[in-house]
Every structure is written in C-alpha cells, then in structure tokens.
Enzyme design. Structure first.
Site, PDB file in Angstrom:
ATOM      1  N   GLU A 149      -5.174  -8.433   1.302  1.00 47.42           N
ATOM      2  CA  GLU A 149      -5.768  -8.008   2.576  1.00 47.42           C
ATOM      3  C   GLU A 149      -7.223  -7.662   2.354  1.00 47.42           C
ATOM      4  O   GLU A 149      -7.566  -7.008   1.351  1.00 47.42           O
ATOM      5  CB  GLU A 149      -5.115  -6.735   3.135  1.00 47.42           C
ATOM      6  CG  GLU A 149      -3.822  -6.916   3.836  1.00 47.42           C
ATOM      7  CD  GLU A 149      -3.298  -5.585   4.389  1.00 47.42           C
ATOM      8  OE1 GLU A 149      -4.103  -4.725   4.789  1.00 47.42           O
ATOM      9  OE2 GLU A 149      -2.071  -5.446   4.393  1.00 47.42           O
ATOM     10  N   GLU A 169       0.809  -1.219   0.000  1.00 46.80           N
ATOM     11  CA  GLU A 169       0.000   0.000   0.000  1.00 46.80           C
ATOM     12  C   GLU A 169       0.845   1.273   0.000  1.00 46.80           C
ATOM     13  O   GLU A 169       0.820   2.043   0.968  1.00 46.80           O
ATOM     14  CB  GLU A 169      -0.947   0.025   1.208  1.00 46.80           C
ATOM     15  CG  GLU A 169      -1.912  -1.129   1.242  1.00 46.80           C
ATOM     16  CD  GLU A 169      -2.769  -1.136   2.510  1.00 46.80           C
ATOM     17  OE1 GLU A 169      -2.596  -0.237   3.354  1.00 46.80           O
ATOM     18  OE2 GLU A 169      -3.596  -2.031   2.663  1.00 46.80           O
TER      19      GLU A 169
HETATM   20  O1  IFM Z   1      -3.613  -2.730   9.527  1.00 44.34           O
HETATM   21  C1  IFM Z   1      -3.604  -2.245   8.225  1.00 44.34           C
HETATM   22  C2  IFM Z   1      -2.488  -2.896   7.427  1.00 44.34           C
HETATM   23  O2  IFM Z   1      -1.257  -2.699   8.014  1.00 44.34           O
HETATM   24  C3  IFM Z   1      -2.446  -2.326   6.051  1.00 44.34           C
HETATM   25  N1  IFM Z   1      -3.737  -2.369   5.399  1.00 44.34           N
HETATM   26  C4  IFM Z   1      -4.872  -1.891   6.153  1.00 44.34           C
HETATM   27  C5  IFM Z   1      -4.907  -2.523   7.519  1.00 44.34           C
HETATM   28  C6  IFM Z   1      -6.126  -2.003   8.310  1.00 44.34           C
HETATM   29  O3  IFM Z   1      -6.043  -0.626   8.463  1.00 44.34           O
END
Ligand code: IFM
Length: 468
Positions: free
Chosen positions: A368, A182
C-alpha cells in the site's frame, strides 16, 4: 471505459518515471479491503464485526458514516473487476471479510461467502490478474471481541483456524496470502487510543493485542503451509520513517522508542525471531512481559515468502516526558494531503532500504502507498487529480531508487482502487484512483488511473522491446 480528456492532460504532465528502472517482471497492482468497499453488511449471512459496531456507535466515525453500503462492491464486483482490468493492472490486493466468511469467529465457513469470493477470484484469473488475498484487514467478528478481542490469546488461535479454512476453501483460486494488514493499527489504534474499532483506550491492552496479532500471524503461516504447501505467504506491516527532531540524545532516544512501538514490535519477531532490546526496554514493563510465552517467538518467526510494506509517512519524533512512551510526533513537512499527512517520497526509499538491510532478504512488495486529496468532478465530468499523479510519480521514483540501491522490490500496489470507507474518517477522505459517487455508485477513473495505466503499458512495451 472511455479515455477522454485526461490522456491529453497526461501528455502535458510528461507522464511517467523512467519505466526501465523497474525489473521486467515487476508487478503493478491496486489494493482494497473488504469492509471499505463491500457494503451488504446484513446480507449473505454476514455477521457483525467490530467495525460495524464502531461505525454504528454515535460519534465514533465521521458524520456517522458506516460501511453498510460503501462502494456496494458486493453487488457490483463483476463490473468492478472489469474496470480494474481496463486499468491494466497485473495484480489486485483484496481482503476477505472474516465476519462474512465465519460470522461467529469459529467453525464452518459460510458457503454463500465462499461462493462470493470464489467468483471474484475466478473473475480475476479470467482477466489474467493475480490476486493477493489479505486474510485480516481489521474486521474482527464481534463475538470474538465480546470474548476479549486481540488482547486475549485465544483470538490468535481463532484467526489461525479461520486462515486454514479460507485457504482450504479458496486455495485453488488464490495462491498468495497476506496474513494480517498493519497489525499496528489493529492494536495501537484499536486498543491503545481508541481511534479505531473496537475503540478501547488502554495501552497495556494494545501491547497484549500486538503480541497476539504477531502470534496469530505465526500460527496462520504454519496452518497455511499445511493446508496449501505451494502457497506464498507473508505479512503486511506499515513501516513509518521516524526521524528525531534534533541531534539531542533525548530526541534520538524518543525516536528509538517510537520506532520500537510502531515498527520494531512487528518487524523484529517476524523477521528476526525476537523482540529487540529497544522493544523490551520500551514496552516490556508496559505489557509485553505479561503475554510472551515460551515458544511464541519460534512460532512468530516462521519463515515467510515475501514481506509486505505499507508506507504513508515520515514523522519527526521529540522527547516529551508527559506523553505515552515519552514521545510526541508530527508530520515531517507541512501537511499536504487532505489527511494531514506530509508528502516525502524519499521516506519510501528509506523504509524499503531499511527493511532490506536490517530485517529481511525476502522479496519486498509495497502492498500500500497512496494519498487522500480533495478530489472533485469537474464540469467536463473528469476528476483531474494532478496532486495524486505527482504523489504517485514521486513515490514510484523513490521505489525505483530503492531498487537501484539493491532492494529486491517485486511490486507496488497503489492504495486504493476505489474511493472507499476510510475507517473513522468515513467517506470524507478519498484515496481512490477511481472516483466513487456514493449516491449513484457511478465510478469515474481519475487522471491518476489513466496515468497509472499508461505507466504500466509503457513498462510492458519497454519489456517487449528489449525482448524483441
Ligand atoms: O485505508 C487505509 C487502509 O485500510 C490501511 N492502510 C492505510 C489506508 C489509508 O489510511
């Protein structure tokens, strides 16, 4: 791990999406990141990262929480991967800590840290769990921030050097690599509005950081290929589903600008080899023209092996002349997670089909997806997170819809394995499928963990039955 009451409750929930909607070799994973779970911030030769500095600065993280101890995974990794295996997952996405492996941000790797990660990766292999290793999940060594951080081009070269050294050191125990997690968060939250480390609020610097993160990815891909020719490498981007508030041309243009500054600035150069007109129009004069040099886009567009998609939100964009890039955004529906994020499963279908249609024919992974809720341990000692079960069921159904629509989706990693340090929100937000008691470090698999394990088992049984 015991499997008490929650299983009976699962029966009442009618469990799972139709498992036959997922391909036979679909991968089922859980994900974490180093700073969020490891703790041991001052052990094993680890140096400070920007997140240590940020979290230790009064007022920046909720309740003054830090990752100093977190889930104490550094000391508990053996029992944690035992627990992970008991949940039945086929894959585990973890990140390595740059400031643990290379405290100064350059030079030889720290042998203590190398051994630590080798232990985890070997332990996963023993249990038949495939690791997906993220090389950068936001924990820039503080010395590199002191030298200018991501807004400075040299940081991209430092990252490539780090990536090569890690792949040389761990490439015999891991084959699948995510360069960056990200980069939107690293650049726009870290340098644009200061919500994340290093806490700088300078939109121009954020755009410089974004391009240098893209460049870092491309340089690292080339380096990883040279260090480990058989490696599989990709990048994970957060892809937000952005919808204009009304049919008005102003709102449509606002949505396009927001898309340029959150999705396209990262997807365009990696998958299309260019920044599109929408990105140049939105961000060119705001900083992008300062930093893009001849040849950069060829480096950034180096072929990869898969595309990682992190997805959390659908947002509604409105024209707002007084705002940065003249946009405001709000959640698509009334917020229902404890983070204030709305739950719109079909947004996952939308982003997966969009990535496949507009950006790449590579295999996709949802690297994710998950939600924070106000979980609690009930008088029976269970954590009955029915909201998270419903969330996972909805989003996995949406993932299956994308597969039905022709998307080559190969796997799904729920965020997260453990409750953990949720960045500026500290420990106030729980995303885990496993509850962590931060006082005792006890772990309790939540109902969602039992549900996920059952989903995986049912899928594996369905595959076995069709083979028999
Ligand atoms: O916890 C974070 C993760 O580190 C990166 N993506 C989003 C998640 C939730 O905010």
């Amino acid at each position: 791990m015991t499997d008490p009451t929650p299983t009976t409750r699962l029966a009442a929930e009618e469990t799972v999406e139709r498992v036959d909607r997922f391909p036979r070799d679909f991968r089922w994973g859980l994900a974490t990141a180093a700073y969020q779970i490891e703790g041991a911030a001052f052990e094993g030769g680890r140096g400070p990262s920007i997140w240590d500095t940020f979290a230790h600065t009064t007022g920046l993280s909720k309740h003054g929480d830090t990752g100093d101890i977190a889930c104490d995974h550094y000391h508990r990794w053996q029992s944690d991967i035992e627990l992970l295996a008991s949940l039945g997952v086929t894959d585990y996405r973890l990140s390595v800590s740059w400031s643990r492996l290379q405290p100064s941000g350059t030079g030889e790797l720290n042998p203590v840290a190398v051994e630590y990660y080798r232990g985890i990766l070997a332990g996963l292999a023993e249990r038949g769990i495939r690791p997906l290793v993220t090389l950068y999940h936001w924990d820039l060594p503080q010395p590199l921030e002191d030298a200018g951080g991501w807004p400075v081009r040299e940081t991209a070269h430092r990252f490539a050097e780090f990536a090569i050294r890690v792949v040389e050191a761990l490439g015999d125990v891991a084959n699948d690599w995510v360069t960056l997690n990200e980069p939107w968060c690293s650049s726009f939250l870290g340098y644009g509005n200061g919500a994340h480390a290093p806490g700088r609020a300078d939109y121009r610097a954020a755009i410089h950081a974004a391009h240098h993160l893209n460049l870092a990815h491309g340089l690292a891909v080339a380096g990883i290929r040279a260090a480990s020719p058989g490696a599989s490498v990709g990048i994970t981007n957060i892809v937000t589903d952005i919808v204009p508030a009304t049919d008005s041309p102003d709102d449509a243009a606002a949505a396009e600008r927001l898309d340029a500054a959150s999705n396209r600035i990262f997807l365009d150069p990696v998958y299309l080899g260019e920044y599109s007109a929408a990105v140049w129009d939105t961000l060119g004069d705001r900083g992008l023209t300062d930093v893009v040099l001849d040849g950069d886009l060829v480096i950034i567009g180096a072929p990869t092996d898969f595309a990682g998609v992190n997805h959390y939100q659908r947002v509604i964009a409105s024209h707002a002349p007084d705002q940065q890039i003249q946009v405001t955004e709000r959640p698509a529906e009334p917020a229902t997670t404890s983070f204030g994020w709305s739950v719109v499963p079909e947004s996952l279908t939308a982003v997966l089909t969009r990535v496949a249609r507009e950006f790449t024919s590579l295999p996709l992974y949802v690297t994710e997806n998950g939600a924070s809720y106000d979980d609690y341990v009930d008088p029976n000692g269970d954590v009955v997170d029915t909201e998270r079960v419903a969330y996972l069921r909805g989003y996995l159904g949406a993932a299956a819809d994308a597969i039905d629509a022709g998307v080559d989706l190969r796997g799904y990693y729920a965020w997260s394995f453990l409750d953990n340090f949720e960045w500026a929100e500290g420990y106030s937000k729980r995303f885990g499928l496993v509850w962590v008691d931060y006082g005792t470090q006890e772990r309790i698999p939540k109902l969602s963990a039992h549900w996920y394990r059952r989903l995986i088992t049912e899928h594996q049984e369905a595959v076995a039955n069709t083979t028999a």
